[in-house]
Design a protein around this motif. Structure first.
Motif, PDB file in Angstrom:
ATOM      1  N   CYS A 174       0.815  -1.223   0.000  1.00 40.62           N
ATOM      2  CA  CYS A 174       0.000   0.000   0.000  1.00 40.62           C
ATOM      3  C   CYS A 174       0.841   1.263   0.000  1.00 40.62           C
ATOM      4  N   ARG A 175       0.355   2.265  -0.738  1.00 43.59           N
ATOM      5  CA  ARG A 175       0.888   3.631  -0.670  1.00 43.59           C
ATOM      6  C   ARG A 175      -0.124   4.499   0.047  1.00 43.59           C
ATOM      7  N   VAL A 176       0.352   5.259   1.026  1.00 39.69           N
ATOM      8  CA  VAL A 176      -0.567   6.069   1.845  1.00 39.69           C
ATOM      9  C   VAL A 176      -1.150   7.211   1.007  1.00 39.69           C
ATOM     10  N   VAL A 177      -2.470   7.291   0.987  1.00 37.82           N
ATOM     11  CA  VAL A 177      -3.138   8.394   0.279  1.00 37.82           C
ATOM     12  C   VAL A 177      -3.859   9.323   1.261  1.00 37.82           C
ATOM     13  N   ASP A 178      -3.968   8.909   2.525  1.00 38.75           N
ATOM     14  CA  ASP A 178      -4.591   9.773   3.526  1.00 38.75           C
ATOM     15  C   ASP A 178      -4.197   9.277   4.912  1.00 38.75           C
ATOM     16  N   ALA A 179      -4.110  10.188   5.842  1.00 42.59           N
ATOM     17  CA  ALA A 179      -3.831   9.839   7.241  1.00 42.59           C
ATOM     18  C   ALA A 179      -4.594  10.829   8.099  1.00 42.59           C
ATOM     19  N   ARG A 180      -5.402  10.310   8.987  1.00 44.21           N
ATOM     20  CA  ARG A 180      -6.278  11.179   9.775  1.00 44.21           C
ATOM     21  C   ARG A 180      -6.345  10.640  11.203  1.00 44.21           C
ATOM     22  N   ASP A 181      -6.265  11.531  12.165  1.00 43.82           N
ATOM     23  CA  ASP A 181      -6.342  11.101  13.565  1.00 43.82           C
ATOM     24  C   ASP A 181      -7.795  10.987  13.996  1.00 43.82           C
ATOM     25  N   TYR A 182      -8.116   9.841  14.574  1.00 41.69           N
ATOM     26  CA  TYR A 182      -9.426   9.650  15.216  1.00 41.69           C
ATOM     27  C   TYR A 182      -9.141   9.206  16.637  1.00 41.69           C
ATOM     28  N   GLY A 183      -9.453  10.053  17.625  1.00 46.20           N
ATOM     29  CA  GLY A 183      -9.181   9.691  19.011  1.00 46.20           C
ATOM     30  C   GLY A 183      -7.716   9.364  19.200  1.00 46.20           C
ATOM     31  N   ASP A 184      -7.431   8.177  19.733  1.00 44.64           N
ATOM     32  CA  ASP A 184      -6.034   7.856  20.061  1.00 44.64           C
ATOM     33  C   ASP A 184      -5.326   7.041  18.982  1.00 44.64           C
ATOM     34  N   HIS A 185      -5.911   6.930  17.792  1.00 37.55           N
ATOM     35  CA  HIS A 185      -5.248   6.227  16.684  1.00 37.55           C
ATOM     36  C   HIS A 185      -5.241   7.098  15.427  1.00 37.55           C
ATOM     37  N   THR A 186      -4.304   6.806  14.538  1.00 37.16           N
ATOM     38  CA  THR A 186      -4.302   7.438  13.210  1.00 37.16           C
ATOM     39  C   THR A 186      -4.819   6.414  12.219  1.00 37.16           C
ATOM     40  N   TRP A 187      -5.746   6.849  11.385  1.00 40.19           N
ATOM     41  CA  TRP A 187      -6.304   5.969  10.354  1.00 40.19           C
ATOM     42  C   TRP A 187      -5.515   6.226   9.068  1.00 40.19           C
ATOM     43  N   PHE A 188      -4.641   5.263   8.710  1.00 43.02           N
ATOM     44  CA  PHE A 188      -3.863   5.376   7.482  1.00 43.02           C
ATOM     45  C   PHE A 188      -4.641   4.697   6.361  1.00 43.02           C
ATOM     46  N   VAL A 189      -4.874   5.426   5.291  1.00 43.04           N
ATOM     47  CA  VAL A 189      -5.548   4.860   4.129  1.00 43.04           C
ATOM     48  C   VAL A 189      -4.482   4.556   3.078  1.00 43.04           C
ATOM     49  N   GLY A 190      -4.470   3.324   2.604  1.00 40.08           N
ATOM     50  CA  GLY A 190      -3.493   2.931   1.603  1.00 40.08           C
ATOM     51  C   GLY A 190      -4.157   2.512   0.317  1.00 40.08           C
ATOM     52  N   GLU A 191      -3.642   3.030  -0.801  1.00 35.90           N
ATOM     53  CA  GLU A 191      -4.072   2.499  -2.094  1.00 35.90           C
ATOM     54  C   GLU A 191      -3.192   1.281  -2.369  1.00 35.90           C
ATOM     55  N   VAL A 192      -3.824   0.190  -2.739  1.00 36.86           N
ATOM     56  CA  VAL A 192      -3.071  -1.054  -2.960  1.00 36.86           C
ATOM     57  C   VAL A 192      -2.420  -0.986  -4.339  1.00 36.86           C
ATOM     58  N   VAL A 193      -1.085  -1.072  -4.341  1.00 35.73           N
ATOM     59  CA  VAL A 193      -0.351  -0.935  -5.607  1.00 35.73           C
ATOM     60  C   VAL A 193       0.253  -2.269  -6.061  1.00 35.73           C
ATOM     61  N   GLY A 194       0.233  -3.262  -5.192  1.00 36.56           N
ATOM     62  CA  GLY A 194       0.768  -4.574  -5.562  1.00 36.56           C
ATOM     63  C   GLY A 194       0.381  -5.605  -4.520  1.00 36.56           C
ATOM     64  N   TRP A 195       0.512  -6.857  -4.877  1.00 37.72           N
ATOM     65  CA  TRP A 195       0.211  -7.925  -3.913  1.00 37.72           C
ATOM     66  C   TRP A 195       0.880  -9.211  -4.373  1.00 37.72           C
ATOM     67  N   SER A 196       1.026 -10.125  -3.414  1.00 40.80           N
ATOM     68  CA  SER A 196       1.529 -11.471  -3.708  1.00 40.80           C
ATOM     69  C   SER A 196       0.823 -12.403  -2.744  1.00 40.80           C
ATOM     70  N   TYR A 197       0.692 -13.674  -3.109  1.00 39.44           N
ATOM     71  CA  TYR A 197      -0.009 -14.603  -2.217  1.00 39.44           C
ATOM     72  C   TYR A 197       0.377 -16.041  -2.524  1.00 39.44           C
ATOM     73  N   ASN A 198       0.111 -16.874  -1.547  1.00 42.24           N
ATOM     74  CA  ASN A 198       0.331 -18.312  -1.664  1.00 42.24           C
ATOM     75  C   ASN A 198      -0.864 -18.890  -2.446  1.00 42.24           C
ATOM     76  N   GLY A 199      -0.590 -19.410  -3.640  1.00 43.15           N
ATOM     77  CA  GLY A 199      -1.653 -19.879  -4.523  1.00 43.15           C
ATOM     78  C   GLY A 199      -2.464 -21.027  -3.939  1.00 43.15           C
ATOM     79  N   GLU A 200      -1.869 -21.814  -3.053  1.00 40.22           N
ATOM     80  CA  GLU A 200      -2.612 -22.910  -2.410  1.00 40.22           C
ATOM     81  C   GLU A 200      -3.553 -22.373  -1.335  1.00 40.22           C
ATOM     82  N   ALA A 201      -3.127 -21.281  -0.685  1.00 42.62           N
ATOM     83  CA  ALA A 201      -3.937 -20.700   0.401  1.00 42.62           C
ATOM     84  C   ALA A 201      -5.138 -19.929  -0.147  1.00 42.62           C
ATOM     85  N   PHE A 202      -5.044 -19.517  -1.413  1.00 47.11           N
ATOM     86  CA  PHE A 202      -6.167 -18.816  -2.067  1.00 47.11           C
ATOM     87  C   PHE A 202      -6.449 -19.525  -3.388  1.00 47.11           C
ATOM     88  N   LYS A 203      -7.074 -20.679  -3.279  1.00 46.40           N
ATOM     89  CA  LYS A 203      -7.339 -21.489  -4.465  1.00 46.40           C
ATOM     90  C   LYS A 203      -8.729 -21.173  -4.994  1.00 46.40           C
TER      91      LYS A 203
END
Ligand code: FMN
Length: 172
Positions: free
Chosen positions: A113-142
Motif C-alpha cells: 500500500c501507498r498512503v493516500v490519507d492519514a487522519r487522527d481519530y481519538g487515540d489512533h491514526t487511520w492510514f488509508v493505503g491504495e493497494v499498488v501490488g500484492w503477492s499470495y500463496n496460490g494454495e492458500a487462495f485457491k
C-alpha cells in the motif's frame, strides 16, 4: 472490559513498515477494506507505535496475512517495539512487487500500500493505503477464495487466538 472487544473475534494481520535496517513489523487487528476499485485498505495505528513513525516517514506499508503457524511471530510483533524485534522472529523479509517496504515470505498474502490519507481519530491514526501490488500463496487462495486448511488467524481476546472451522455453510 474494553467495549471494543464487543466487535471481536477479529482477524489479525501484520503491518510491515520501513525498509533495510529500519524495517519493522507490528500486529494489527484494526484493518479493513475501504474500496474495491481502486482497491484501498485502512489500518488504525496508535502514534505510540514505532510503525506510526515509519509509515509517516515512508508513506507506505504492507499488510501481511499470517496463519496460526505464525502465532509466535505475531505475538512478538504485537508486544515488542521497533526493528530490533525482528532478530527474535522467524520471518523472512523479501522484496515487494511495487513498494520499497518488504513483504513477509511466510505470510499467506502480502498487500502493498501507498498512503493516500492519514487522519487522527481519538487515540489512533487511520492510514488509508491504495493497494499498488500484492503477492499470495496460490494454495492458500485457491479458486479465488481462502483455503481454510491454511488456518487463517483471528483474535478473540488479549492472549487468545482462534482460527476458522474448515467447514463451509452454503446459503443455497
Ligand atoms: N496496535 C495498533 O496501533 N493497532 C492495531 O490494530 C493493533 N492490533 C493489535 C493486535 C494484536 C493481536 C496485538 C498483540 C497487538 C496489536 N496492536 C495494535 C499493538 C501493537 O502491535 C504493539 O504495540 C506493537 O508492539 C507495536 O510495535 P512497534 O512499536 O514496533 O510498531
Amino acid at each position: 472490559m474494553n467495549a471494543y472487544r464487543l466487535l471481536y473475534p477479529m482477524r489479525t494481520y501484520l503491518v510491515v513498515s520501513g525498509h533495510g535496517e529500519e524495517a519493522n513489523v507490528m500486529a494489527a487487528d484494526w484493518v479493513t477494506i475501504l474500496s474495491h476499485e481502486p482497491f484501498m485498505v485502512g489500518v488504525a495505528v496508535s502514534p505510540r507505535r514505532y510503525t506510526h513513525r515509519l509509515i509517516s516517514k515512508y508513506k507506505e506499508f504492507v499488510i501481511s496475512v499470517p496463519s496460526l503457524d505464525m502465532l509466535r511471530d505475531v505475538w512478538i510483533a504485537g508486544t515488542k517495539s521497533g526493528p530490533s524485534k525482528l532478530k527474535d522472529m522467524n520471518i523472512t523479509l523479501v522484496p515487494s512487487m511495487k513498494t520499497e517496504t518488504p513483504s513477509i515470505r511466510e505470510a499467506l498474502a502480502n498487500i502493498e500500500c501507498r498512503v493516500v490519507d492519514a487522519r487522527d481519530y481519538g487515540d489512533h491514526t487511520w492510514f488509508v493505503g491504495e493497494v499498488v501490488g500484492w503477492s499470495y500463496n496460490g494454495e492458500a487462495f485457491k479458486n479465488g477464495k481462502p483455503n481454510l486448511k491454511f488456518k487463517f488467524l483471528a483474535h478473540a481476546a488479549w492472549t487468545d487466538f482462534v482460527t476458522f472451522e474448515d467447514k463451509i455453510y452454503k446459503t443455497e
